[in-house]
Write a protein that holds these residues in place. Structure first.
Motif, PDB file in Angstrom:
ATOM      1  N   HIS A   1       2.704   8.887   7.496  1.00 30.66           N
ATOM      2  CA  HIS A   1       2.359  10.199   6.944  1.00 30.66           C
ATOM      3  C   HIS A   1       1.635  10.122   5.594  1.00 30.66           C
ATOM      4  CE1 HIS A   1       6.564   9.308   5.667  1.00 30.66           C
ATOM      5  NE2 HIS A   1       6.143   9.767   4.502  1.00 30.66           N
ATOM      6  N   LEU A   2       1.877   9.073   4.806  1.00 34.09           N
ATOM      7  CA  LEU A   2       1.180   8.964   3.529  1.00 34.09           C
ATOM      8  C   LEU A   2      -0.327   8.809   3.709  1.00 34.09           C
ATOM      9  CD1 LEU A   2       3.562   6.714   1.385  1.00 34.09           C
ATOM     10  CD2 LEU A   2       2.846   9.044   0.837  1.00 34.09           C
ATOM     11  N   PHE A   3      -0.726   8.216   4.820  1.00 34.46           N
ATOM     12  CA  PHE A   3      -2.142   7.958   5.057  1.00 34.46           C
ATOM     13  C   PHE A   3      -2.713   8.839   6.159  1.00 34.46           C
ATOM     14  CE2 PHE A   3      -0.390   3.944   3.360  1.00 34.46           C
ATOM     15  CZ  PHE A   3      -1.124   3.891   2.184  1.00 34.46           C
TER      16      PHE A   3
ATOM     17  N   ASP B   1       9.595   7.716   2.909  1.00 32.46           N
ATOM     18  CA  ASP B   1      10.512   8.042   3.994  1.00 32.46           C
ATOM     19  C   ASP B   1      10.509   9.521   4.366  1.00 32.46           C
ATOM     20  OD1 ASP B   1      11.338   5.371   4.006  1.00 32.46           O
ATOM     21  OD2 ASP B   1      12.867   5.746   2.480  1.00 32.46           O
ATOM     22  N   ASP B   2      10.200  10.382   3.408  1.00 33.51           N
ATOM     23  CA  ASP B   2      10.361  11.824   3.619  1.00 33.51           C
ATOM     24  C   ASP B   2       9.011  12.503   3.827  1.00 33.51           C
ATOM     25  OD1 ASP B   2      11.027  14.529   3.535  1.00 33.51           O
ATOM     26  OD2 ASP B   2      12.653  14.198   2.098  1.00 33.51           O
ATOM     27  N   ALA B   3       8.580  12.575   5.079  1.00 30.92           N
ATOM     28  CA  ALA B   3       7.287  13.179   5.396  1.00 30.92           C
ATOM     29  C   ALA B   3       7.264  14.669   5.089  1.00 30.92           C
ATOM     30  CB  ALA B   3       6.954  12.943   6.869  1.00 30.92           C
ATOM     31  N   GLU B   4       8.372  15.343   5.318  1.00 29.42           N
ATOM     32  CA  GLU B   4       8.420  16.789   5.091  1.00 29.42           C
ATOM     33  C   GLU B   4       8.236  17.115   3.616  1.00 29.42           C
ATOM     34  OE1 GLU B   4      11.451  20.601   5.781  1.00 29.42           O
ATOM     35  OE2 GLU B   4      11.967  18.615   6.561  1.00 29.42           O
ATOM     36  N   HIS B   5       8.887  16.350   2.759  1.00 33.15           N
ATOM     37  CA  HIS B   5       8.747  16.628   1.323  1.00 33.15           C
ATOM     38  C   HIS B   5       7.320  16.347   0.858  1.00 33.15           C
ATOM     39  CE1 HIS B   5      10.340  17.443  -2.651  1.00 33.15           C
ATOM     40  NE2 HIS B   5       9.656  16.409  -3.103  1.00 33.15           N
ATOM     41  N   LEU B   6       6.693  15.304   1.403  1.00 31.32           N
ATOM     42  CA  LEU B   6       5.302  15.031   1.045  1.00 31.32           C
ATOM     43  C   LEU B   6       4.426  16.228   1.375  1.00 31.32           C
ATOM     44  CD1 LEU B   6       3.067  12.995   0.133  1.00 31.32           C
ATOM     45  CD2 LEU B   6       2.827  12.411   2.554  1.00 31.32           C
ATOM     46  N   GLN B   7       4.629  16.835   2.523  1.00 30.92           N
ATOM     47  CA  GLN B   7       3.840  17.995   2.925  1.00 30.92           C
ATOM     48  C   GLN B   7       4.103  19.202   2.036  1.00 30.92           C
ATOM     49  OE1 GLN B   7       1.369  17.853   5.082  1.00 30.92           O
ATOM     50  NE2 GLN B   7       1.866  15.676   5.260  1.00 30.92           N
TER      51      GLN B   7
ATOM     52  N   ALA C   1       0.835  -1.210   0.000  1.00 32.11           N
ATOM     53  CA  ALA C   1       0.000   0.000   0.000  1.00 32.11           C
ATOM     54  C   ALA C   1       0.863   1.250   0.000  1.00 32.11           C
ATOM     55  CB  ALA C   1      -0.932  -0.012   1.213  1.00 32.11           C
ATOM     56  N   LEU C   2       1.958   1.226   0.737  1.00 29.81           N
ATOM     57  CA  LEU C   2       2.870   2.378   0.751  1.00 29.81           C
ATOM     58  C   LEU C   2       3.461   2.617  -0.633  1.00 29.81           C
ATOM     59  CD1 LEU C   2       4.742   1.721   4.128  1.00 29.81           C
ATOM     60  CD2 LEU C   2       3.087   3.541   3.678  1.00 29.81           C
ATOM     61  N   ASP C   3       3.913   1.560  -1.282  1.00 26.23           N
ATOM     62  CA  ASP C   3       4.510   1.693  -2.619  1.00 26.23           C
ATOM     63  C   ASP C   3       3.503   2.262  -3.612  1.00 26.23           C
ATOM     64  OD1 ASP C   3       6.953   0.689  -1.781  1.00 26.23           O
ATOM     65  OD2 ASP C   3       6.497  -1.369  -2.380  1.00 26.23           O
ATOM     66  N   ILE C   4       2.275   1.752  -3.576  1.00 28.45           N
ATOM     67  CA  ILE C   4       1.249   2.195  -4.517  1.00 28.45           C
ATOM     68  C   ILE C   4       0.871   3.648  -4.255  1.00 28.45           C
ATOM     69  CG2 ILE C   4      -1.162   1.872  -5.198  1.00 28.45           C
ATOM     70  CD1 ILE C   4      -0.704  -1.143  -4.797  1.00 28.45           C
ATOM     71  N   ASN C   5       0.728   4.008  -2.990  1.00 27.78           N
ATOM     72  CA  ASN C   5       0.348   5.378  -2.672  1.00 27.78           C
ATOM     73  C   ASN C   5       1.422   6.365  -3.119  1.00 27.78           C
ATOM     74  OD1 ASN C   5       0.195   7.819  -0.535  1.00 27.78           O
ATOM     75  ND2 ASN C   5      -1.839   6.948  -0.880  1.00 27.78           N
ATOM     76  N   ALA C   6       2.682   6.037  -2.874  1.00 31.88           N
ATOM     77  CA  ALA C   6       3.770   6.914  -3.303  1.00 31.88           C
ATOM     78  C   ALA C   6       3.807   7.042  -4.823  1.00 31.88           C
ATOM     79  CB  ALA C   6       5.104   6.391  -2.773  1.00 31.88           C
ATOM     80  N   ALA C   7       3.534   5.932  -5.519  1.00 34.19           N
ATOM     81  CA  ALA C   7       3.510   5.974  -6.984  1.00 34.19           C
ATOM     82  C   ALA C   7       2.352   6.824  -7.494  1.00 34.19           C
ATOM     83  CB  ALA C   7       3.417   4.552  -7.545  1.00 34.19           C
ATOM     84  N   PHE C   8       1.207   6.738  -6.828  1.00 33.40           N
ATOM     85  CA  PHE C   8       0.056   7.541  -7.240  1.00 33.40           C
ATOM     86  C   PHE C   8       0.323   9.028  -7.060  1.00 33.40           C
ATOM     87  CE2 PHE C   8      -4.205   9.401  -6.268  1.00 33.40           C
ATOM     88  CZ  PHE C   8      -4.737   9.280  -7.539  1.00 33.40           C
TER      89      PHE C   8
END
Length: 536
Positions: A138-140, A474-480, A79-86
């Motif tokens: 953080h992705l979810f 891995d990088d929550a800050e960049h996601l934000q 799920a993490l891999d798919i979410n990051a890819a999306f």
């Protein structure tokens, strides 16, 4: 017979091929690209809005992406891999909207909550564990959970209407979920590509021959299905992105990497609601647990859709067995794909998966009443007269040869590339179009490795995909930093002061970085005697 030379020839006009063509065109507009499609229009097979779930697979609600291991522990790694890819896909679409290459986002993507729903104590315990693991990442962030029937009813009123109040239920909800009309999205991307003089779309034409010559160039013989006119195309690179039609073309290529691969076709059908009041009363994608023995692509879901601008409500898909590789294919597709190299894998997979085959045949023979009974597990008050059956898309699951020469049945996607990087093919189905950008970046890394090291390409990729080269897992800050802008640009969230941050402002202030001039061979297409091969 004409002979035309291209830098890249893409077979199939679905989301995968179109995403690859878009990336290449953005990275270097001088690359000569041809797209070959056997039908009379683009995006008519698996990419069509009626042929796929349109969920925008982000792994928010699909329970098959979070399996339990032998100890009963929920594994969220897929799920993490798919979410990051999306997230990468959202970034590209956001970029294309900002630069005018895509139309108003509501024409292809809309906010639709993604929900998981289960009943029974065992399933409730599973969903509770899944929520606890996912919501701490953080992705979810923002995922909601409830076992309170009143809360669940607010999220999905039709599903709770008429349900036994004593039955334990649980649900999760992600409000930033999406519904995507991949057909509309792909057509818009192709329309943008057609404005480039270096791009050519060839419709109603099928590949007949595929052979690599002594110079490493691919000689591709094609035939117009209406006029029988033949054409010979020469290309430095070929991508086979024809969905279920990819395997036969991969076999035609005769690359050694294709040996041992086979295909297991699975058909699908939807129940489609005809009642406007019912359609209007449900606004979510609600996924449940698959039936015992069901393949992953048959996870049941009650699915709010917006297709060609109209809201629809679908339930399914119901799986079925067929030997066709394409919805508009032939019953001889599977028999014709049998080769000495994949015969043993096909036989061993068939013997190991007899239960699956029986399940698919049983699904095919279901009556309308039995399908409605399945629907009533999710929609207790469903009326037989308000729902009708329609065919969904065709999926071909990958069969690959293992180290012992036997076969294994895979339910994901797999990229196969020739040793020299001059040909790539994408097999499989799920999660498909939602992760097209990640999949096509893998193709570029393998088959355009020299160009991917150029500063001009790296700069362009950073503009299109701000998280390129960075792990969002891995990088929550960049996601934000990157997620708010994607959501805001695509109309999926209200603009906030944090939508554009100081780090990314410098990038987004220059949506069109200058490309190297056409005569700068260090940054454009290969020289005539050079294929876009992978280089160590």
């Amino acid at each position: 017979m004409k002979n035309e030379l291209y830098d890249a020839l893409l077979v199939g006009s679905g989301t995968m091929s179109t995403t690859l063509a878009t990336l290449l065109n953005e990275l270097d507009p001088t690359l000569r690209i041809a797209m070959i499609e056997g039908l009379d229009d683009v995006a008519q097979e698996s990419t069509s809005g009626w042929n796929n779930a349109g969920t925008g697979h982000a792994a928010y609600c699909e329970l098959n992406y979070t399996p339990q291991n032998d100890k009963g522990e929920v594994d969220i790694s897929k799920a993490l891999d798919i979410n990051a890819a999306f997230e990468l896909s959202l970034q590209l679409w956001s970029h294309l909207v900002r630069t005018g290459s895509l139309p108003e986002p509501a024409q292809f993507i809309n906010s639709t909550p993604h929900c998981s729903f289960v009943w029974g104590e065992k399933n409730v315990a599973f969903l509770r564990d899944r929520y606890h693991q996912m919501s701490t990442h953080h992705l979810f962030e923002g995922m909601e959970y409830s076992e309170d029937p009143q809360v669940v009813e607010r999220w999905m009123p039709l599903i709770m209407n008429g349900r036994d109040p004593q039955e334990p239920v649980a649900a999760t909800r992600m409000s930033r979920g999406t519904d995507i009309d991949f057909g509309a999205l792909t057509r818009a991307m192709v329309n943008s590509l057609k404005r480039s003089p270096a791009f050519r779309l060839i419709l109603g034409t099928r590949v007949q021959d595929l052979k690599q010559d002594d110079n490493g160039l691919w000689q591709v013989g094609v035939r117009n299905t209406a006029t029988a006119e033949t054409l010979n195309l020469t290309s430095r690179f070929v991508f086979l992105g024809a969905g279920g039609g990819t395997l036969p073309l991969l076999q035609k290529s005769a690359i050694e990497e294709a040996s041992g691969y086979g295909g297991f076709p699975v058909s699908g059908q939807w129940l489609i609601c005809k009642d406007p009041k019912t359609i209007a009363a449900h606004s979510a994608k609600v996924y449940g647990k698959p039936a015992l023995g069901a393949p992953p692509m048959s996870v049941p879901h009650l699915d709010t859709r917006v297709i060609d601008g109209e809201k629809a409500l679908l339930f399914g898909p119901f799986a079925g067995f067929t030997t066709k590789f394409l919805k508009q294919g032939s019953v001889l597709d599977m028999p014709n794909s049998i080769r000495p190299g994949n015969l043993r894998p096909l036989i061993t997979v068939g013997l190991k998966n007899m239960d699956l085959t029986r399940y698919l045949i049983k699904e095919t023979l279901q009556s309308h009443h039995s399908r409605m009974e399945s629907l009533r597990q999710y929609l207790p008050q469903a009326n037989d007269q308000q729902w009708s059956l329609a065919d969904a898309g065709q999926r071909v699951q990958v069969i690959k040869r293992d180290s012992k020469g036997n076969g294994s049945l895979e339910f994901g996607t797999e990229m196969i590339a020739s040793k020299d990087g001059s040909l790539a093919a994408l097999l499989g189905a799920s999660p498909g179009a939602s992760i097209a950008v990640k999949a096509m970046l893998d193709v570029l890394a393998r088959c355009f490795s020299r160009q991917m090291q150029l500063d001009s390409w790296k700069e362009r990729l950073q503009v299109m995909l701000p998280s390129y080269g960075i792990s969002l897992i891995d990088d929550a800050e960049h996601l934000q930093q990157v997620r708010p802008l994607s959501l805001t640009t695509l109309g999926l969230a209200k603009a906030t002061p944090q939508a554009i941050n100081p780090v990314s402002q410098s990038v987004y202030a220059h949506p069109e970085l200058p490309l190297a001039p056409a005569n700068d061979t260090s940054a454009v297409s290969p020289t005539p005697d050079e294929c876009p091969r992978s280089q160590a």
